[in-house]
Design a protein around this motif. Structure first.
Motif, PDB file in Angstrom:
ATOM      1  N   VAL A  37       0.951  -1.098  -0.028  1.00  0.00           N
ATOM      2  CA  VAL A  37       0.008  -0.036   0.256  1.00  0.00           C
ATOM      3  C   VAL A  37       0.963   1.319   0.149  1.00  0.00           C
ATOM      4  CG1 VAL A  37      -1.632   1.348   1.257  1.00  0.00           C
ATOM      5  CG2 VAL A  37      -1.756  -1.038   1.168  1.00  0.00           C
ATOM      6  N   GLY A  38       0.744   2.088  -0.955  1.00  0.00           N
ATOM      7  CA  GLY A  38       1.386   3.365  -1.029  1.00  0.00           C
ATOM      8  C   GLY A  38       0.842   4.472  -0.292  1.00  0.00           C
ATOM      9  N   GLY A  39       1.258   4.324   0.993  1.00  0.00           N
ATOM     10  CA  GLY A  39       0.986   5.548   1.890  1.00  0.00           C
ATOM     11  C   GLY A  39      -0.497   5.349   2.080  1.00  0.00           C
ATOM     12  N   GLY A  40      -0.667   5.920   3.337  1.00  0.00           N
ATOM     13  CA  GLY A  40      -2.068   6.119   3.888  1.00  0.00           C
ATOM     14  C   GLY A  40      -2.536   7.145   4.857  1.00  0.00           C
ATOM     15  N   PHE A  41      -1.755   7.445   5.618  1.00  0.00           N
ATOM     16  CA  PHE A  41      -1.874   8.959   6.680  1.00  0.00           C
ATOM     17  C   PHE A  41      -3.301   8.947   7.096  1.00  0.00           C
ATOM     18  CE2 PHE A  41       0.718  10.069   2.693  1.00  0.00           C
ATOM     19  CZ  PHE A  41       1.987  10.111   3.285  1.00  0.00           C
ATOM     20  N   GLY A  42      -3.874   7.716   7.215  1.00  0.00           N
ATOM     21  CA  GLY A  42      -5.115   7.806   7.935  1.00  0.00           C
ATOM     22  C   GLY A  42      -6.347   7.484   7.016  1.00  0.00           C
ATOM     23  N   THR A  43      -5.981   8.085   5.954  1.00  0.00           N
ATOM     24  CA  THR A  43      -7.165   8.035   4.980  1.00  0.00           C
ATOM     25  C   THR A  43      -7.540   6.574   4.226  1.00  0.00           C
ATOM     26  OG1 THR A  43      -8.232   9.402   3.038  1.00  0.00           O
ATOM     27  CG2 THR A  43      -5.996   8.451   2.575  1.00  0.00           C
ATOM     28  N   LYS A  44      -6.483   5.675   4.666  1.00  0.00           N
ATOM     29  CA  LYS A  44      -7.020   4.249   4.112  1.00  0.00           C
ATOM     30  C   LYS A  44      -7.304   3.163   5.293  1.00  0.00           C
ATOM     31  CE  LYS A  44      -4.178   4.651  -0.025  1.00  0.00           C
ATOM     32  NZ  LYS A  44      -2.928   4.480  -0.560  1.00  0.00           N
ATOM     33  N   ILE A  45      -7.760   3.991   6.459  1.00  0.00           N
ATOM     34  CA  ILE A  45      -8.066   3.348   7.513  1.00  0.00           C
ATOM     35  C   ILE A  45      -9.674   2.833   7.321  1.00  0.00           C
ATOM     36  CG2 ILE A  45      -8.937   3.306  10.090  1.00  0.00           C
ATOM     37  CD1 ILE A  45      -6.861   5.600  10.369  1.00  0.00           C
ATOM     38  N   PHE A  46     -10.326   3.665   6.742  1.00  0.00           N
ATOM     39  CA  PHE A  46     -11.813   3.595   6.628  1.00  0.00           C
ATOM     40  C   PHE A  46     -12.377   2.671   5.757  1.00  0.00           C
ATOM     41  CE2 PHE A  46     -10.305   8.097   6.897  1.00  0.00           C
ATOM     42  CZ  PHE A  46      -9.799   7.941   8.226  1.00  0.00           C
ATOM     43  N   HIS A  47     -13.533   2.030   5.996  1.00  0.00           N
ATOM     44  CA  HIS A  47     -14.325   1.332   4.952  1.00  0.00           C
ATOM     45  C   HIS A  47     -15.214   2.139   4.253  1.00  0.00           C
ATOM     46  CE1 HIS A  47     -16.587  -1.641   3.114  1.00  0.00           C
ATOM     47  NE2 HIS A  47     -17.629  -1.487   3.670  1.00  0.00           N
ATOM     48  N   TYR A  48     -14.886   2.132   2.883  1.00  0.00           N
ATOM     49  CA  TYR A  48     -15.407   3.048   1.774  1.00  0.00           C
ATOM     50  C   TYR A  48     -16.592   2.163   1.159  1.00  0.00           C
ATOM     51  CZ  TYR A  48     -11.873   6.500   2.460  1.00  0.00           C
ATOM     52  OH  TYR A  48     -10.806   7.225   3.071  1.00  0.00           O
ATOM     53  N   ALA A  49     -17.303   2.966   0.577  1.00  0.00           N
ATOM     54  CA  ALA A  49     -18.634   2.449  -0.419  1.00  0.00           C
ATOM     55  C   ALA A  49     -17.927   1.851  -1.643  1.00  0.00           C
ATOM     56  CB  ALA A  49     -19.512   3.583  -0.736  1.00  0.00           C
ATOM     57  N   GLU A  50     -16.919   2.273  -1.996  1.00  0.00           N
ATOM     58  CA  GLU A  50     -16.302   1.538  -3.294  1.00  0.00           C
ATOM     59  C   GLU A  50     -15.829  -0.034  -2.936  1.00  0.00           C
ATOM     60  OE1 GLU A  50     -15.737   5.948  -3.450  1.00  0.00           O
ATOM     61  OE2 GLU A  50     -15.304   4.507  -2.148  1.00  0.00           O
ATOM     62  N   GLU A  51     -15.300  -0.251  -1.829  1.00  0.00           N
ATOM     63  CA  GLU A  51     -15.038  -1.538  -1.436  1.00  0.00           C
ATOM     64  C   GLU A  51     -16.320  -2.497  -1.313  1.00  0.00           C
ATOM     65  OE1 GLU A  51     -11.209  -0.693   1.457  1.00  0.00           O
ATOM     66  OE2 GLU A  51     -13.251  -0.166   2.159  1.00  0.00           O
ATOM     67  N   ALA A  52     -17.236  -1.937  -0.509  1.00  0.00           N
ATOM     68  CA  ALA A  52     -18.563  -2.655  -0.598  1.00  0.00           C
ATOM     69  C   ALA A  52     -19.089  -3.064  -2.160  1.00  0.00           C
ATOM     70  CB  ALA A  52     -19.395  -1.905   0.225  1.00  0.00           C
ATOM     71  N   PHE A  53     -19.028  -1.988  -2.852  1.00  0.00           N
ATOM     72  CA  PHE A  53     -19.771  -2.164  -4.160  1.00  0.00           C
ATOM     73  C   PHE A  53     -18.988  -3.206  -5.087  1.00  0.00           C
ATOM     74  CE2 PHE A  53     -19.622  -1.478  -8.852  1.00  0.00           C
ATOM     75  CZ  PHE A  53     -21.239  -1.475  -8.935  1.00  0.00           C
ATOM     76  N   CYS A  54     -17.668  -3.086  -5.007  1.00  0.00           N
ATOM     77  CA  CYS A  54     -17.034  -4.173  -5.752  1.00  0.00           C
ATOM     78  C   CYS A  54     -17.129  -5.617  -5.343  1.00  0.00           C
ATOM     79  CB  CYS A  54     -15.389  -3.675  -5.937  1.00  0.00           C
ATOM     80  SG  CYS A  54     -15.077  -2.292  -6.900  1.00  0.00           S
ATOM     81  N   THR A  55     -17.335  -5.706  -3.962  1.00  0.00           N
ATOM     82  CA  THR A  55     -17.552  -7.073  -3.536  1.00  0.00           C
ATOM     83  C   THR A  55     -18.913  -7.552  -3.766  1.00  0.00           C
ATOM     84  OG1 THR A  55     -15.941  -6.442  -1.567  1.00  0.00           O
ATOM     85  CG2 THR A  55     -17.501  -8.259  -1.381  1.00  0.00           C
ATOM     86  N   PHE A  56     -19.958  -6.610  -3.697  1.00  0.00           N
ATOM     87  CA  PHE A  56     -21.252  -6.879  -3.851  1.00  0.00           C
ATOM     88  C   PHE A  56     -21.302  -7.268  -5.253  1.00  0.00           C
ATOM     89  CE2 PHE A  56     -25.521  -5.284  -5.293  1.00  0.00           C
ATOM     90  CZ  PHE A  56     -26.326  -6.042  -4.528  1.00  0.00           C
ATOM     91  N   ALA A  57     -21.141  -6.195  -6.344  1.00  0.00           N
ATOM     92  CA  ALA A  57     -21.224  -6.422  -7.723  1.00  0.00           C
ATOM     93  C   ALA A  57     -20.562  -7.781  -8.115  1.00  0.00           C
ATOM     94  CB  ALA A  57     -20.633  -5.382  -8.206  1.00  0.00           C
ATOM     95  N   ALA A  58     -19.442  -8.132  -7.584  1.00  0.00           N
ATOM     96  CA  ALA A  58     -18.715  -9.488  -8.121  1.00  0.00           C
ATOM     97  C   ALA A  58     -19.495 -10.593  -7.972  1.00  0.00           C
ATOM     98  CB  ALA A  58     -17.179  -9.558  -7.365  1.00  0.00           C
ATOM     99  N   LYS A  59     -20.247 -10.566  -6.944  1.00  0.00           N
ATOM    100  CA  LYS A  59     -21.245 -11.915  -6.381  1.00  0.00           C
ATOM    101  C   LYS A  59     -22.542 -11.610  -7.410  1.00  0.00           C
ATOM    102  CE  LYS A  59     -23.774 -14.417  -3.223  1.00  0.00           C
ATOM    103  NZ  LYS A  59     -23.849 -14.557  -1.584  1.00  0.00           N
ATOM    104  N   GLN A  60     -23.037 -10.469  -7.552  1.00  0.00           N
ATOM    105  CA  GLN A  60     -24.101 -10.240  -8.593  1.00  0.00           C
ATOM    106  C   GLN A  60     -23.903 -10.589  -9.789  1.00  0.00           C
ATOM    107  OE1 GLN A  60     -27.406  -8.785  -7.764  1.00  0.00           O
ATOM    108  NE2 GLN A  60     -26.632  -9.566  -5.750  1.00  0.00           N
ATOM    109  N   LEU A  61     -22.602 -10.198 -10.543  1.00  0.00           N
ATOM    110  CA  LEU A  61     -22.265 -10.411 -11.837  1.00  0.00           C
ATOM    111  C   LEU A  61     -21.555 -11.812 -12.184  1.00  0.00           C
ATOM    112  CD1 LEU A  61     -21.163  -6.957 -12.726  1.00  0.00           C
ATOM    113  CD2 LEU A  61     -23.404  -7.696 -13.081  1.00  0.00           C
TER     114      LEU A  61
END
Length: 818
Positions: free
Chosen positions: A253-277
């Protein structure tokens, strides 16, 4: 002589071999066979009602597989918040739903409205551009005070107001603080802004979702600082996936500074869409997309009052802060201006009475969460600016005013519910003064004046709390997760070790420093120790990396697990040498019987563990693998003193940082080179905040600083050569390594140093300027020197007033500072 190996040595970072040769494996390097690509259609208005979304034309375009909108997520949970705050009346905070795709309304520029999944990224982007979103514009609320005024437009229609919570701490101190301030010999009052920042790690966020039909399991590859937490939040609260059916992988992971601690909508979307499709789905953020989708940092407006008696002893501190939450509650957002900020308002000082009030506010802006330091920079900036201002008002030496009020006896229980276990603030100040040649400053100032420049010296102190703990306490404070760390140490038959940790490395050098710790304990070469992290499938449940917790908490878990390994290995060694277990010593990779010349090598013992031909199986199990979970019983408290010298050009207001010195107490230091690098990075980010960086919105909620054309990042020529020292070491008393944490110190201590220095420079030129809000751009400094009468942009506080308004809007011309 410096050590060559083990704790206290500075071997080169082993991970840098792959990073510097371009051989790292980042999330965007991962491409799963058959993957599709997703592009999000994001709102270009800050606040609006969605009347319709026409996807018909886009659906017919080449390569388009499916277009998702909010209706596809009925029954799916929203993105959860990981911390609940209870207000000063005992009520839980207002907590609106954070949908994966906007439901009913858009609430900030960048809010995702629809997601196009196509065969290629270009096809998805082309289709997203022809989607027609019918959005009714609604009035946006950007200014925090206006957002909580009666009749303000609601960011969330199902809430009673835009006030998330009104938090008071410590509530029972309030009357005593009021009395101390009303009866004080002197009170210094300062209103200030802690400017909104964009983290801008080198690597933008990426997510790849994959689904395996054969066992109904999902895998998410993501740019995360804490993959186990993402698995917990996304699986349990969003997508309802059992944890044993969900794997989360965070590779390099190329740096975080805190901003990559959090759970984001894009992560949930890709996981959800992969199963749907029934096929992998990948999203890669662009840099401009990151500006309006990654959580921002800071964004506080504060009034602080410091009361002193006739002998200049601090008697009380009272603060009122408006903290911007943005449009939704990000994972740890509610904790940042409260428990990570209010508990540090004592600073390095023995102030007996402290009261902190925080009003957290929803606005039509990108969500705000932890950014390097997270709450502690805000606390330090308030304290160290008001102390410097008080020293100027009283006509006393700012260093001596601090020394007079330093905590000098430890442990010290503060009025804001934390107890400092160790420290020596006079020692770090002494070290700092020896580094900066304060006595020679007057001559350097005269040299600058001879060249038409104003020279200033800024000095301040800081303390921070790292390794937030313990889980039982933070649970009572509203945390919805534990804050322990874990490690599994697996010893191979030939003596090498694999250490699997719940901590994550995204630039800190863990693969080097963690190996130093374990190798030092056993007495073997560091290249015999492999560090594995970032994959929930092969590491024990852990809370990840943030808050300078890696060594203090993660490293302590490794120590505990390694101690179990050594204890079992001693039993095996005792059997091999026909000796008493209590007589076995381990040193430099050999087990010896105390007082004899009997010994057996580490590798012989590890081989016996896996080839137990001569082995008391009824007493000792085969194998050599142990796991430990470590939950600290207190924070750690790094502290230090910082100084910088600046020159100000009175013709233009431009500030040049000429010198910067940092004297830190990090407790015991495992790798001095890595620690120095961490401080350098933090200083660069703190100087960036003080002089350059500012995330600005206009009154309609349009992001004015949405690219590097308008958001000024610090570059090499903006920074001086740093003097860094960490020789003042008071080891932490409650973790086995005695370490305190170093990752955020530079970003905490540097902003007040810069501002103090600039104010000092202006006063040397006869300009009575009490304060200038960050960033101290040439425009702001120049206007302050002219008396601060000119406004710098739409509703922007007058620079140098020391009594700023609470409006967060700025003019576009004030965001780019080069």
């Amino acid at each position: 002589m410096p050590k060559d190996t083990g704790i206290g040595a500075s071997p080169k970072r082993r991970e840098d071999v792959r990073f510097l040769t371009g051989k790292g494996r980042y999330t965007d390097d991962i491409n799963v066979a058959g993957q599709a690509h997703v592009v999000f259609l994001r709102s270009d208005v800050a606040h609006g009602r969605i009347r319709g979304i026409d996807t018909a034309a886009a659906e017919e375009m080449e390569g388009v597989i499916r277009i998702f909108t909010a209706k596809d997520f009925e029954g799916v949970g929203g993105i959860p918040c990981g911390w609940q705050i209870t207000d000063r009346q005992g009520n839980p905070m207002q907590e609106p739903k954070h949908p994966i795709l906007a439901e009913g309304k858009v609430r900030h520029v960048g809010d995702p409205i629809a997601a196009v999944v196509a065969e290629t990224r270009d096809q998805a982007r082309d289709a997203a551009e022809v989607i027609v979103a019918d959005i009714e514009d609604l009035p946006a609320v950007i200014d925090m005070k206006k957002a909580v005024a009666e009749g303000a437009p609601l960011v969330h229609d199902d809430l009673t107001s835009n006030l998330c919570y009104d938090w008071g701490f410590v509530e029972e101190n309030r009357e005593a603080v009021d009395r101390a301030i009303s009866g004080a010999a002197h009170v210094t009052t300062l209103e200030l802004v802690n400017n909104r920042l964009v983290a801008n790690p080198m690597e933008p966020r990426v997510a790849v979702g994959d689904y395996a039909f054969h066992d109904d399991s999902s895998t998410l590859y993501t740019t995360s600082q804490n993959p186990h937490v993402i698995r917990l939040l996304m699986g349990a609260f969003v997508l309802n996936i059992p944890e044993h059916k969900l794997r989360v992988v965070a590779p390099d992971v190329g740096g975080g500074f805190g901003t990559k601690i959090f759970h984001y909508a894009e992560e949930a979307f890709c996981t959800f869409a992969a199963k749907q499709l029934q096929r992998p789905v990948k999203w890669t953020s662009s840099r401009s997309e990151a500006f309006m989708s990654d959580a921002h940092g800071r964004d506080h407006v504060t009034k602080i009052e410091l009361a002193l008696d006739a002998d200049h002893n601090f008697t009380a501190v009272r603060t009122e802060t408006y903290a911007n939450m943005g449009a939704y509650l990000s994972t740890f957002a509610p904790s940042v201006p409260t428990w990570l900020h209010g508990t540090l308002m004592a600073g390095n000082y023995k102030t007996p009475n402290i009261y902190v009030n925080v009003k957290a506010v929803f606005t039509n802006t990108v969500p705000v969460d932890a950014y390097r330091g997270a709450g502690r920079p805000e606390a330090t900036f308030q304290l160290e600016r008001v102390i410097d201002m008080a020293a100027r008002e009283l006509g006393v030496d700012p260093v001596e005013l601090r020394r007079k009020n330093y905590v000098t006896e430890f442990p010290y229980a503060t009025p804001v519910a934390v107890e400092y276990d160790t420290g020596d603030y006079n020692a770090t100040m002494d070290k700092l003064l020896s580094m900066i040649d304060r006595e020679g400053f007057a001559e350097r100032r005269r040299e600058s004046e001879a060249r038409g420049k104003l020279r200033g010296l800024g000095i301040n102190a800081y303390i921070e709390a790292c390794g937030i703990a313990p889980s039982q306490l933070v649970g009572q404070l509203g945390a919805r997760a534990g804050l322990y760390e874990s490690a599994t140490v697996r010893v191979n038959a030939t003596g090498g070790l694999v250490v699997m940790t719940g901590s994550h490395s995204h630039g800190q050098g863990h693969e080097t420093s963690f190996a130093q710790v374990v190798a030092d304990m056993i007495g073997i070469n560091e290249d015999q120790v492999e560090i594995v992290h970032g994959d929930t499938a092969n590491s024990p449940m852990g809370m990840g990396t943030y808050g300078s917790r890696s060594l203090a908490v993660g490293g302590s878990a490794m120590v505990k697990a390694t101690e179990k390994i050594i204890a079992k290995a001693k039993k095996i060694a005792a059997h091999l040498m026909e000796a008493s277990e209590g007589d076995i010593e381990l040193k430099e990779g050999r087990f010896t019987v105390a007082g004899t010349d009997k010994s057996v090598a580490w590798g012989d013992v590890t081989l016996a563990a896996y080839v137990p031909h001569n082995y008391p199986l009824e007493e000792i199990e085969p194998g050599l693998e142990e796991t430990a979970f470590y939950d600290p019983n207190n924070f750690t408290y790094p502290a230090g003193a910082y100084a910088c010298e600046v020159e100000v050009d009175p013709e233009t207001g431009k500030v040049d940082v000429l010198a910067f010195a940092a004297a830190d107490d990090f407790g015991n230091v495992v790798n001095p080179m890595i620690v120095e690098g961490q401080v350098h990075g933090g200083l660069a980010q703190g100087i960036g905040q003080a002089l350059l960086e500012n995330c600005a919105y206009d009154e309609e909620g349009q992001l004015l600083s949405a690219s590097y054309m308008d958001y000024a990042m610090p570059r090499a020529h903006d920074l001086p050569m740093f003097q860094v020292d960490h020789s003042c070491q008071t080891p932490c008393t409650h973790n086995p390594l005695g370490v305190k944490g170093c990752g955020e110190a530079g970003a905490i201590g540097s902003p007040p140093s810069i501002v103090n220095a600039v104010i000092d420079a202006l006063h040397s030129g006869g300009h009575d300027v009490p304060h200038i809000d960050m960033p101290l751009t040439p425009a702001r400094v120049w206007h302050a020197m002219q008396g601060g009468a000119a406004n710098l942009g739409s509703a922007q506080p007058a620079a140098g007033s020391g009594n700023t308004t609470h409006d967060r809007s700025v003019g576009a011309g004030d965001t780019a500072t080069h």
